[in-house]
Design a protein around this motif. Structure first.
Motif, PDB file in Angstrom:
ATOM      1  N   PHE A 168       9.674  22.313 -51.028  1.00 18.33           N
ATOM      2  CA  PHE A 168       9.172  21.455 -52.088  1.00 18.33           C
ATOM      3  C   PHE A 168      10.343  20.648 -52.627  1.00 18.33           C
ATOM      4  CE2 PHE A 168       8.171  21.310 -56.851  1.00 18.33           C
ATOM      5  CZ  PHE A 168       7.518  20.094 -56.757  1.00 18.33           C
ATOM      6  N   ALA A 169      10.180  19.324 -52.703  1.00 16.59           N
ATOM      7  CA  ALA A 169      11.272  18.471 -53.165  1.00 16.59           C
ATOM      8  C   ALA A 169      10.733  17.197 -53.790  1.00 16.59           C
ATOM      9  CB  ALA A 169      12.213  18.127 -51.998  1.00 16.59           C
ATOM     10  N   ILE A 170      11.471  16.704 -54.779  1.00 18.76           N
ATOM     11  CA  ILE A 170      11.241  15.388 -55.380  1.00 18.76           C
ATOM     12  C   ILE A 170      12.613  14.764 -55.585  1.00 18.76           C
ATOM     13  CG2 ILE A 170      10.360  14.091 -57.357  1.00 18.76           C
ATOM     14  CD1 ILE A 170       8.423  16.395 -57.890  1.00 18.76           C
ATOM     15  N   GLN A 171      12.797  13.520 -55.114  1.00 18.68           N
ATOM     16  CA  GLN A 171      14.061  12.813 -55.309  1.00 18.68           C
ATOM     17  C   GLN A 171      13.786  11.384 -55.730  1.00 18.68           C
ATOM     18  OE1 GLN A 171      17.157  13.653 -55.348  1.00 18.68           O
ATOM     19  NE2 GLN A 171      17.464  15.518 -54.175  1.00 18.68           N
ATOM     20  N   LEU A 172      14.585  10.881 -56.671  1.00 19.19           N
ATOM     21  CA  LEU A 172      14.467   9.511 -57.151  1.00 19.19           C
ATOM     22  C   LEU A 172      15.775   8.775 -56.900  1.00 19.19           C
ATOM     23  CD1 LEU A 172      13.012  11.607 -59.386  1.00 19.19           C
ATOM     24  CD2 LEU A 172      12.237   9.407 -60.282  1.00 19.19           C
ATOM     25  N   ASP A 173      15.673   7.506 -56.509  1.00 16.66           N
ATOM     26  CA  ASP A 173      16.860   6.707 -56.207  1.00 16.66           C
ATOM     27  C   ASP A 173      16.733   5.343 -56.871  1.00 16.66           C
ATOM     28  OD1 ASP A 173      19.296   5.942 -54.916  1.00 16.66           O
ATOM     29  OD2 ASP A 173      18.083   4.785 -53.508  1.00 16.66           O
ATOM     30  N   SER A 174      17.656   5.039 -57.794  1.00 13.90           N
ATOM     31  CA  SER A 174      17.599   3.784 -58.536  1.00 13.90           C
ATOM     32  C   SER A 174      17.841   2.576 -57.644  1.00 13.90           C
ATOM     33  CB  SER A 174      18.638   3.797 -59.668  1.00 13.90           C
ATOM     34  OG  SER A 174      18.343   4.781 -60.614  1.00 13.90           O
ATOM     35  N   ALA A 175      18.805   2.692 -56.716  1.00  9.61           N
ATOM     36  CA  ALA A 175      19.193   1.529 -55.912  1.00  9.61           C
ATOM     37  C   ALA A 175      18.035   1.013 -55.067  1.00  9.61           C
ATOM     38  CB  ALA A 175      20.386   1.883 -55.031  1.00  9.61           C
ATOM     39  N   SER A 176      17.298   1.931 -54.444  1.00 10.23           N
ATOM     40  CA  SER A 176      16.181   1.518 -53.593  1.00 10.23           C
ATOM     41  C   SER A 176      14.855   1.498 -54.338  1.00 10.23           C
ATOM     42  CB  SER A 176      16.066   2.456 -52.391  1.00 10.23           C
ATOM     43  OG  SER A 176      15.770   3.775 -52.812  1.00 10.23           O
ATOM     44  N   ARG A 177      14.854   1.977 -55.599  1.00  3.88           N
ATOM     45  CA  ARG A 177      13.640   2.107 -56.413  1.00  3.88           C
ATOM     46  C   ARG A 177      12.584   2.944 -55.691  1.00  3.88           C
ATOM     47  NH1 ARG A 177      10.989  -2.174 -56.736  1.00  3.88           N
ATOM     48  NH2 ARG A 177      12.183  -3.667 -55.502  1.00  3.88           N
ATOM     49  N   ILE A 179      10.879   6.838 -54.749  1.00  3.99           N
ATOM     50  CA  ILE A 179      10.663   8.247 -55.077  1.00  3.99           C
ATOM     51  C   ILE A 179      10.138   8.921 -53.822  1.00  3.99           C
ATOM     52  CG2 ILE A 179       9.380   9.885 -56.503  1.00  3.99           C
ATOM     53  CD1 ILE A 179       9.154   7.724 -58.636  1.00  3.99           C
ATOM     54  N   ARG A 180      10.754  10.044 -53.437  1.00  6.62           N
ATOM     55  CA  ARG A 180      10.333  10.780 -52.253  1.00  6.62           C
ATOM     56  C   ARG A 180       9.855  12.170 -52.659  1.00  6.62           C
ATOM     57  NH1 ARG A 180      15.674   9.033 -48.772  1.00  6.62           N
ATOM     58  NH2 ARG A 180      15.078   6.845 -48.501  1.00  6.62           N
ATOM     59  N   THR A 181       8.784  12.605 -52.062  1.00  7.19           N
ATOM     60  CA  THR A 181       8.253  13.940 -52.306  1.00  7.19           C
ATOM     61  C   THR A 181       8.127  14.680 -50.976  1.00  7.19           C
ATOM     62  OG1 THR A 181       5.917  13.313 -52.078  1.00  7.19           O
ATOM     63  CG2 THR A 181       6.919  13.054 -54.256  1.00  7.19           C
ATOM     64  N   VAL A 182       8.284  15.986 -51.018  1.00  2.00           N
ATOM     65  CA  VAL A 182       8.129  16.823 -49.828  1.00  2.00           C
ATOM     66  C   VAL A 182       7.350  18.069 -50.214  1.00  2.00           C
ATOM     67  CG1 VAL A 182       9.299  18.163 -48.029  1.00  2.00           C
ATOM     68  CG2 VAL A 182      10.317  16.026 -48.845  1.00  2.00           C
ATOM     69  N   LEU A 183       6.320  18.392 -49.445  1.00  2.00           N
ATOM     70  CA  LEU A 183       5.603  19.661 -49.576  1.00  2.00           C
ATOM     71  C   LEU A 183       5.220  20.104 -48.173  1.00  2.00           C
ATOM     72  CD1 LEU A 183       4.456  21.790 -51.540  1.00  2.00           C
ATOM     73  CD2 LEU A 183       2.270  20.564 -51.398  1.00  2.00           C
ATOM     74  N   LEU A 184       5.806  21.212 -47.722  1.00  2.00           N
ATOM     75  CA  LEU A 184       5.588  21.697 -46.360  1.00  2.00           C
ATOM     76  C   LEU A 184       5.257  23.175 -46.365  1.00  2.00           C
ATOM     77  CD1 LEU A 184       8.621  20.078 -44.478  1.00  2.00           C
ATOM     78  CD2 LEU A 184       6.244  19.330 -44.371  1.00  2.00           C
ATOM     79  N   ASP A 185       4.397  23.571 -45.429  1.00  2.00           N
ATOM     80  CA  ASP A 185       4.223  24.977 -45.087  1.00  2.00           C
ATOM     81  C   ASP A 185       4.296  25.088 -43.569  1.00  2.00           C
ATOM     82  OD1 ASP A 185       1.071  25.446 -44.109  1.00  2.00           O
ATOM     83  OD2 ASP A 185       1.415  23.652 -45.315  1.00  2.00           O
ATOM     84  N   ASP A 186       4.270  26.298 -43.037  1.00  2.00           N
ATOM     85  CA  ASP A 186       4.429  26.487 -41.591  1.00  2.00           C
ATOM     86  C   ASP A 186       3.163  26.145 -40.813  1.00  2.00           C
ATOM     87  OD1 ASP A 186       6.903  27.351 -42.270  1.00  2.00           O
ATOM     88  OD2 ASP A 186       6.610  29.451 -41.702  1.00  2.00           O
ATOM     89  N   GLN A 187       2.021  26.139 -41.475  1.00  2.00           N
ATOM     90  CA  GLN A 187       0.727  25.820 -40.868  1.00  2.00           C
ATOM     91  C   GLN A 187       0.408  26.683 -39.647  1.00  2.00           C
ATOM     92  OE1 GLN A 187       0.956  21.119 -42.102  1.00  2.00           O
ATOM     93  NE2 GLN A 187      -0.501  21.721 -40.543  1.00  2.00           N
ATOM     94  N   GLY A 188       0.841  27.928 -39.670  1.00  2.00           N
ATOM     95  CA  GLY A 188       0.509  28.882 -38.610  1.00  2.00           C
ATOM     96  C   GLY A 188       0.932  28.391 -37.233  1.00  2.00           C
ATOM     97  N   THR A 189       0.080  28.571 -36.260  1.00  2.00           N
ATOM     98  CA  THR A 189       0.418  28.188 -34.890  1.00  2.00           C
ATOM     99  C   THR A 189       0.406  26.682 -34.692  1.00  2.00           C
ATOM    100  OG1 THR A 189      -1.919  28.408 -34.273  1.00  2.00           O
ATOM    101  CG2 THR A 189      -0.515  30.332 -33.966  1.00  2.00           C
ATOM    102  N   ASP A 190      -0.123  25.923 -35.672  1.00  2.00           N
ATOM    103  CA  ASP A 190      -0.145  24.466 -35.553  1.00  2.00           C
ATOM    104  C   ASP A 190       1.200  23.835 -35.874  1.00  2.00           C
ATOM    105  OD1 ASP A 190      -3.458  24.400 -36.946  1.00  2.00           O
ATOM    106  OD2 ASP A 190      -2.822  24.463 -34.847  1.00  2.00           O
ATOM    107  N   PHE A 191       2.113  24.599 -36.445  1.00  2.00           N
ATOM    108  CA  PHE A 191       3.413  24.046 -36.822  1.00  2.00           C
ATOM    109  C   PHE A 191       4.483  25.063 -36.429  1.00  2.00           C
ATOM    110  CE2 PHE A 191       6.125  22.294 -40.546  1.00  2.00           C
ATOM    111  CZ  PHE A 191       6.761  21.411 -39.683  1.00  2.00           C
ATOM    112  N   THR A 192       4.658  25.254 -35.141  1.00  2.49           N
ATOM    113  CA  THR A 192       5.551  26.298 -34.657  1.00  2.49           C
ATOM    114  C   THR A 192       7.008  25.862 -34.640  1.00  2.49           C
ATOM    115  OG1 THR A 192       5.117  25.560 -32.398  1.00  2.49           O
ATOM    116  CG2 THR A 192       3.766  27.362 -33.252  1.00  2.49           C
ATOM    117  N   SER A 193       7.290  24.561 -34.579  1.00  4.83           N
ATOM    118  CA  SER A 193       8.658  24.075 -34.615  1.00  4.83           C
ATOM    119  C   SER A 193       9.038  23.781 -36.059  1.00  4.83           C
ATOM    120  CB  SER A 193       8.810  22.802 -33.778  1.00  4.83           C
ATOM    121  OG  SER A 193      10.107  22.269 -33.942  1.00  4.83           O
ATOM    122  N   LEU A 194      10.063  24.482 -36.558  1.00 10.06           N
ATOM    123  CA  LEU A 194      10.416  24.352 -37.959  1.00 10.06           C
ATOM    124  C   LEU A 194      11.627  23.456 -38.183  1.00 10.06           C
ATOM    125  CD1 LEU A 194       9.918  28.027 -39.141  1.00 10.06           C
ATOM    126  CD2 LEU A 194       8.357  26.102 -39.342  1.00 10.06           C
TER     127      LEU A 194
END
Length: 352
Positions: A168-177, A179-194
């Protein structure tokens, strides 16, 4: 649970140097020094609230938050339990803030803490969108000599669903204006490469560059940025982020702290000595797998753990970083201006 206290700002003494006329302390809002007058801006004030609740609660704060408060600290906490995540929220709302920590049933008790700085001249707004993995938002330009900081967030998975959390992440950058957000889970066998989750969790402190700088790290090219893409493998969520443009005269230089533990003794970077800072971003990551969520938060000046990121226990490896800026509570105004009245040697001849 470790108690969390807000340290009130301590009044500061400002010294003014007038070239050719010596120097002296400034003891009031406006003081004549030689032929010049130094003015200080209206002070920034802290505002805090904390309360137990379930589902969505509205929590009173001790100072009105105004239209664009700057978030300093927060914590959402189930206590000794943990749950899958459907929604987490800390959002300012005038004389209160709204908070949520819930799975899809939404009936579990939690405790919410929010601390803001109310800074004169700050302006702000919100951005929202449905994204997968990494969300990226561009905000309108702020006024001159201001910096983009976090005001609040509302992260929601689809209604009637929930899942574990890996990153889980939130980052803000003034220069580029941006905002980036991240929310990830492993999603079981559908997301085997981490590789993607690891790259986000350990590399998200890279900020200010183009999206490609993130997408090229650790095999992240297949993580979708921006609006939902039907071809993306990652679980969708809605992100609403409140932001503020804060006048630079109230802010110190950007700082960053990080760690692989929650204790003060296990961090890299310099922590603030009191709750006199505002957040420009954070990221949290579980290093072994996704988990139920028990606590999440940033509280760098706490007498106990400086962040919260865990399930019901503390045995999982984690990685985290936080970016913040110190707050000047009583900054000087941007200029030295002529005195409002003439000094004695300026009185025209023949006048008393």
């Amino acid at each position: 649970m470790t108690p969390f206290f807000l340290n009130r700002p301590v009044a500061t003494v400002i010294a003014v140097v007038a070239i050719g006329l010596g120097s002296g302390p400034v003891a009031a809002q406006s003081v004549q020094q030689g032929r010049l007058q130094w003015q200080t801006a209206a002070p920034a004030v802290p505002s805090r609230g904390e309360q137990n609740g379930s589902q969505e609660v509205r929590i009173a704060v001790d100072q009105p938050l105004g239209p664009a408060p700057a978030l300093s600290a927060f914590r959402l906490d189930y206590g000794r339990s943990d749950h899958r995540l459907q929604r987490m929220m800390v959002m300012p709302d005038g004389t209160a803030f709204r908070a949520t920590l819930s799975d899809r049933d939404g009936g579990d008790r939690f405790r919410a803490l929010g601390v803001w700085w109310v800074i004169p001249g700050a302006t702000g707004g919100t951005v929202t969108g449905l994204v997968r993995g990494i969300g990226e938002f561009e905000v309108p330009p702020g006024p001159p000599d201001t910096t983009l900081v976090l005001s609040g967030f509302d992260i929601r998975r689809s209604e009637g669903t929930d899942a574990n959390v890996r990153t889980f992440a939130i980052q803000l950058d003034s220069a580029s204006r941006r905002i980036r957000t991240v929310l990830l889970d492993d999603q079981g066998t559908d997301f085997t490469s981490l590789a993607e989750a690891v790259a986000v969790g350990f590399g998200f402190s890279v900020i200010g560059g183009p999206v490609g700088a993130l997408a090229g790290t650790g095999g992240m090219a297949n993580i979708n940025q921006g609006p939902v893409n039907a071809n993306s493998r990652l679980r969708p969520y809605t992100a609403e982020i409140a932001y503020a443009w804060v006048p630079n005269r109230y802010l110190g230089a950007m700082r960053e702290v990080s760690g692989s533990d929650r204790r003060r003794s296990a961090i890299s970077g310099e922590l603030p000595t009191q709750e006199q800072y505002v957040l420009t971003g954070f990221s949290f990551h579980f290093g072994n797998s996704d988990h139920f969520l028990g606590r999440v938060g940033v509280h760098l000046a706490s007498t106990g753990p400086v962040i919260s990121w865990q399930d019901a226990n503390l045995d999982d490896p984690i990685q985290w970083n936080v970016r913040f800026m110190p707050v000047r509570t009583d900054p000087p105004a941007s200029t030295l201006i002529p005195p409002a009245r003439p000094l004695p040697d300026q009185v025209p001849a023949g006048r008393n």
